[in-house]
Design a protein around this motif. Structure first.
Motif, PDB file in Angstrom:
ATOM      1  N   CYS A   1      -0.696  -2.838   2.322  1.00 52.15           N
ATOM      2  CA  CYS A   1      -1.295  -3.851   3.183  1.00 52.15           C
ATOM      3  C   CYS A   1      -0.126  -4.595   3.811  1.00 52.15           C
ATOM      4  CB  CYS A   1      -2.179  -4.801   2.381  1.00 52.15           C
ATOM      5  SG  CYS A   1      -2.761  -6.219   3.349  1.00 52.15           S
ATOM      6  N   ASP A   2      -0.040  -4.554   5.139  1.00 57.53           N
ATOM      7  CA  ASP A   2       1.076  -5.186   5.844  1.00 57.53           C
ATOM      8  C   ASP A   2       1.093  -6.700   5.653  1.00 57.53           C
ATOM      9  OD1 ASP A   2       1.054  -2.537   7.017  1.00 57.53           O
ATOM     10  OD2 ASP A   2       2.219  -3.360   8.671  1.00 57.53           O
ATOM     11  N   LEU A   3      -0.032  -7.252   5.249  1.00 58.13           N
ATOM     12  CA  LEU A   3      -0.107  -8.714   5.154  1.00 58.13           C
ATOM     13  C   LEU A   3       0.196  -9.236   3.757  1.00 58.13           C
ATOM     14  CD1 LEU A   3      -3.161  -9.464   7.443  1.00 58.13           C
ATOM     15  CD2 LEU A   3      -0.750  -9.388   8.034  1.00 58.13           C
TER      16      LEU A   3
ATOM     17  N   ARG B   1       7.918   3.596   4.642  1.00 54.96           N
ATOM     18  CA  ARG B   1       8.000   4.023   6.045  1.00 54.96           C
ATOM     19  C   ARG B   1       6.781   3.503   6.817  1.00 54.96           C
ATOM     20  NH1 ARG B   1       7.471   9.394   5.688  1.00 54.96           N
ATOM     21  NH2 ARG B   1       9.317   9.486   4.393  1.00 54.96           N
ATOM     22  N   GLU B   2       5.611   3.619   6.206  1.00 48.52           N
ATOM     23  CA  GLU B   2       4.403   3.115   6.866  1.00 48.52           C
ATOM     24  C   GLU B   2       4.462   1.604   7.050  1.00 48.52           C
ATOM     25  OE1 GLU B   2       0.901   4.426   4.795  1.00 48.52           O
ATOM     26  OE2 GLU B   2       1.289   6.529   5.251  1.00 48.52           O
ATOM     27  N   LEU B   3       4.977   0.932   6.027  1.00 50.76           N
ATOM     28  CA  LEU B   3       5.055  -0.528   6.093  1.00 50.76           C
ATOM     29  C   LEU B   3       5.970  -0.972   7.232  1.00 50.76           C
ATOM     30  CD1 LEU B   3       4.405  -3.280   4.778  1.00 50.76           C
ATOM     31  CD2 LEU B   3       6.461  -2.965   3.385  1.00 50.76           C
ATOM     32  N   LEU B   4       7.105  -0.273   7.371  1.00 51.63           N
ATOM     33  CA  LEU B   4       8.129  -0.707   8.331  1.00 51.63           C
ATOM     34  C   LEU B   4       7.848  -0.214   9.748  1.00 51.63           C
ATOM     35  CD1 LEU B   4      11.211  -0.220   6.006  1.00 51.63           C
ATOM     36  CD2 LEU B   4      10.146  -2.366   6.708  1.00 51.63           C
ATOM     37  N   ASP B   5       6.815   0.591   9.915  1.00 47.55           N
ATOM     38  CA  ASP B   5       6.449   1.085  11.241  1.00 47.55           C
ATOM     39  C   ASP B   5       5.662  -0.004  11.966  1.00 47.55           C
ATOM     40  OD1 ASP B   5       5.447   2.288  13.464  1.00 47.55           O
ATOM     41  OD2 ASP B   5       4.589   4.016  12.430  1.00 47.55           O
ATOM     42  N   THR B   6       6.316  -0.625  12.928  1.00 44.15           N
ATOM     43  CA  THR B   6       5.656  -1.745  13.605  1.00 44.15           C
ATOM     44  C   THR B   6       4.789  -1.291  14.780  1.00 44.15           C
ATOM     45  OG1 THR B   6       7.673  -2.120  14.864  1.00 44.15           O
ATOM     46  CG2 THR B   6       7.312  -3.525  12.941  1.00 44.15           C
TER      47      THR B   6
ATOM     48  N   ILE C   1       0.218  -5.488  -1.169  1.00 46.19           N
ATOM     49  CA  ILE C   1      -0.380  -4.791  -2.313  1.00 46.19           C
ATOM     50  C   ILE C   1      -0.657  -3.336  -1.930  1.00 46.19           C
ATOM     51  CG2 ILE C   1      -2.457  -4.654  -3.757  1.00 46.19           C
ATOM     52  CD1 ILE C   1      -2.451  -7.717  -3.816  1.00 46.19           C
ATOM     53  N   VAL C   2      -0.291  -2.437  -2.831  1.00 45.02           N
ATOM     54  CA  VAL C   2      -0.499  -1.003  -2.633  1.00 45.02           C
ATOM     55  C   VAL C   2      -1.762  -0.605  -3.384  1.00 45.02           C
ATOM     56  CG1 VAL C   2       0.452   1.283  -3.123  1.00 45.02           C
ATOM     57  CG2 VAL C   2       1.984  -0.572  -2.412  1.00 45.02           C
ATOM     58  N   ASP C   3      -2.771  -0.120  -2.658  1.00 48.50           N
ATOM     59  CA  ASP C   3      -3.975   0.392  -3.309  1.00 48.50           C
ATOM     60  C   ASP C   3      -4.718   1.274  -2.311  1.00 48.50           C
ATOM     61  OD1 ASP C   3      -5.480  -1.279  -1.624  1.00 48.50           O
ATOM     62  OD2 ASP C   3      -5.571  -2.890  -3.089  1.00 48.50           O
ATOM     63  N   ASP C   4      -5.889   1.747  -2.720  1.00 51.56           N
ATOM     64  CA  ASP C   4      -6.656   2.652  -1.843  1.00 51.56           C
ATOM     65  C   ASP C   4      -7.928   1.979  -1.334  1.00 51.56           C
ATOM     66  OD1 ASP C   4      -8.282   2.644  -4.074  1.00 51.56           O
ATOM     67  OD2 ASP C   4      -8.270   4.820  -4.361  1.00 51.56           O
ATOM     68  N   HIS C   5      -7.914   0.666  -1.282  1.00 52.67           N
ATOM     69  CA  HIS C   5      -9.091  -0.074  -0.817  1.00 52.67           C
ATOM     70  C   HIS C   5      -9.240   0.053   0.703  1.00 52.67           C
ATOM     71  CE1 HIS C   5      -8.809  -2.858  -4.613  1.00 52.67           C
ATOM     72  NE2 HIS C   5      -8.963  -1.581  -4.909  1.00 52.67           N
ATOM     73  N   PRO C   6     -10.425  -0.294   1.237  1.00 54.72           N
ATOM     74  CA  PRO C   6     -10.625  -0.169   2.691  1.00 54.72           C
ATOM     75  C   PRO C   6      -9.605  -1.001   3.473  1.00 54.72           C
ATOM     76  CG  PRO C   6     -12.722  -0.574   1.573  1.00 54.72           C
ATOM     77  CD  PRO C   6     -11.641  -0.734   0.539  1.00 54.72           C
TER      78      PRO C   6
ATOM     79  N   HIS D   1      -5.804  -5.031   4.371  1.00 51.02           N
ATOM     80  CA  HIS D   1      -7.075  -5.234   3.689  1.00 51.02           C
ATOM     81  C   HIS D   1      -7.999  -5.985   4.647  1.00 51.02           C
ATOM     82  CE1 HIS D   1      -4.606  -5.180  -0.194  1.00 51.02           C
ATOM     83  NE2 HIS D   1      -5.501  -4.244  -0.386  1.00 51.02           N
ATOM     84  N   LEU D   2      -9.276  -5.667   4.592  1.00 52.23           N
ATOM     85  CA  LEU D   2     -10.190  -6.343   5.509  1.00 52.23           C
ATOM     86  C   LEU D   2     -10.195  -7.856   5.276  1.00 52.23           C
ATOM     87  CD1 LEU D   2     -13.248  -3.915   5.564  1.00 52.23           C
ATOM     88  CD2 LEU D   2     -11.192  -3.874   6.956  1.00 52.23           C
ATOM     89  N   ASP D   3     -10.093  -8.259   3.997  1.00 50.52           N
ATOM     90  CA  ASP D   3     -10.114  -9.704   3.739  1.00 50.52           C
ATOM     91  C   ASP D   3      -8.813 -10.364   4.178  1.00 50.52           C
ATOM     92  OD1 ASP D   3      -9.457  -8.093   1.269  1.00 50.52           O
ATOM     93  OD2 ASP D   3      -8.736 -10.036   0.612  1.00 50.52           O
ATOM     94  N   CYS D   4      -7.676  -9.665   4.019  1.00 51.92           N
ATOM     95  CA  CYS D   4      -6.393 -10.229   4.492  1.00 51.92           C
ATOM     96  C   CYS D   4      -6.420 -10.376   6.007  1.00 51.92           C
ATOM     97  CB  CYS D   4      -5.236  -9.322   4.087  1.00 51.92           C
ATOM     98  SG  CYS D   4      -4.931  -9.257   2.320  1.00 51.92           S
TER      99      CYS D   4
END
Ligand code: ZN
Ligand code: ZN
Length: 115
Positions: free
Chosen positions: A13-15, A62-67, A18-23, A73-76
């Protein structure tokens, strides 16, 4: 947090980091009114580094740093202010209306009409 499992890939989650498989709300390309998505904070980078499984750490960073993309997360996303217009059905405020406290599998079930 508990992962949903069932072969769902781990994502950052870029915000919140947290690393997980949630929506997620996955934003690809330019956000309206913005050239690129904001770079992750140092705190988020450290959180992902610490919590990602060793075998997936490089991919997740890599995914995190790809701007050019942002996974949230939907709530974030809702709390930060979803970039989609308030009247867009995919705006996170609209997608999670009535399910503000749901996370993970419960949220997925809500989104897919199961609960
Ligand atoms: Zn998050
Ligand atoms: Zn959103």
């Amino acid at each position: 947090m508990t992962n949903i499992g069932d072969g769902r890939p781990l994502r950052v989650c870029d915000l919140c980091g947290i690393v997980d498989d949630h929506p997620r709300h996955s934003i690809v390309g330019a956000v309206p009114g913005q050239e690129l998505v904001a770079a992750p904070t140092d705190q988020v980078i450290e959180r992902v580094t610490a919590s990602a499984p060793t075998s997936e750490r490089a991919r997740l960073l890599r995914e995190l740093l790809d701007t050019s993309t942002s996974d949230r997360h939907l709530d974030c996303c809702r709390e930060q202010g979803c970039p989609l217009p308030a009247d867009d059905p995919n705006n996170c405020g609209n997608r999670t209306r009535g399910a503000e406290s749901k996370r993970g599998g419960q949220l997925l079930a809500y989104l897919t009409g199961g609960a």
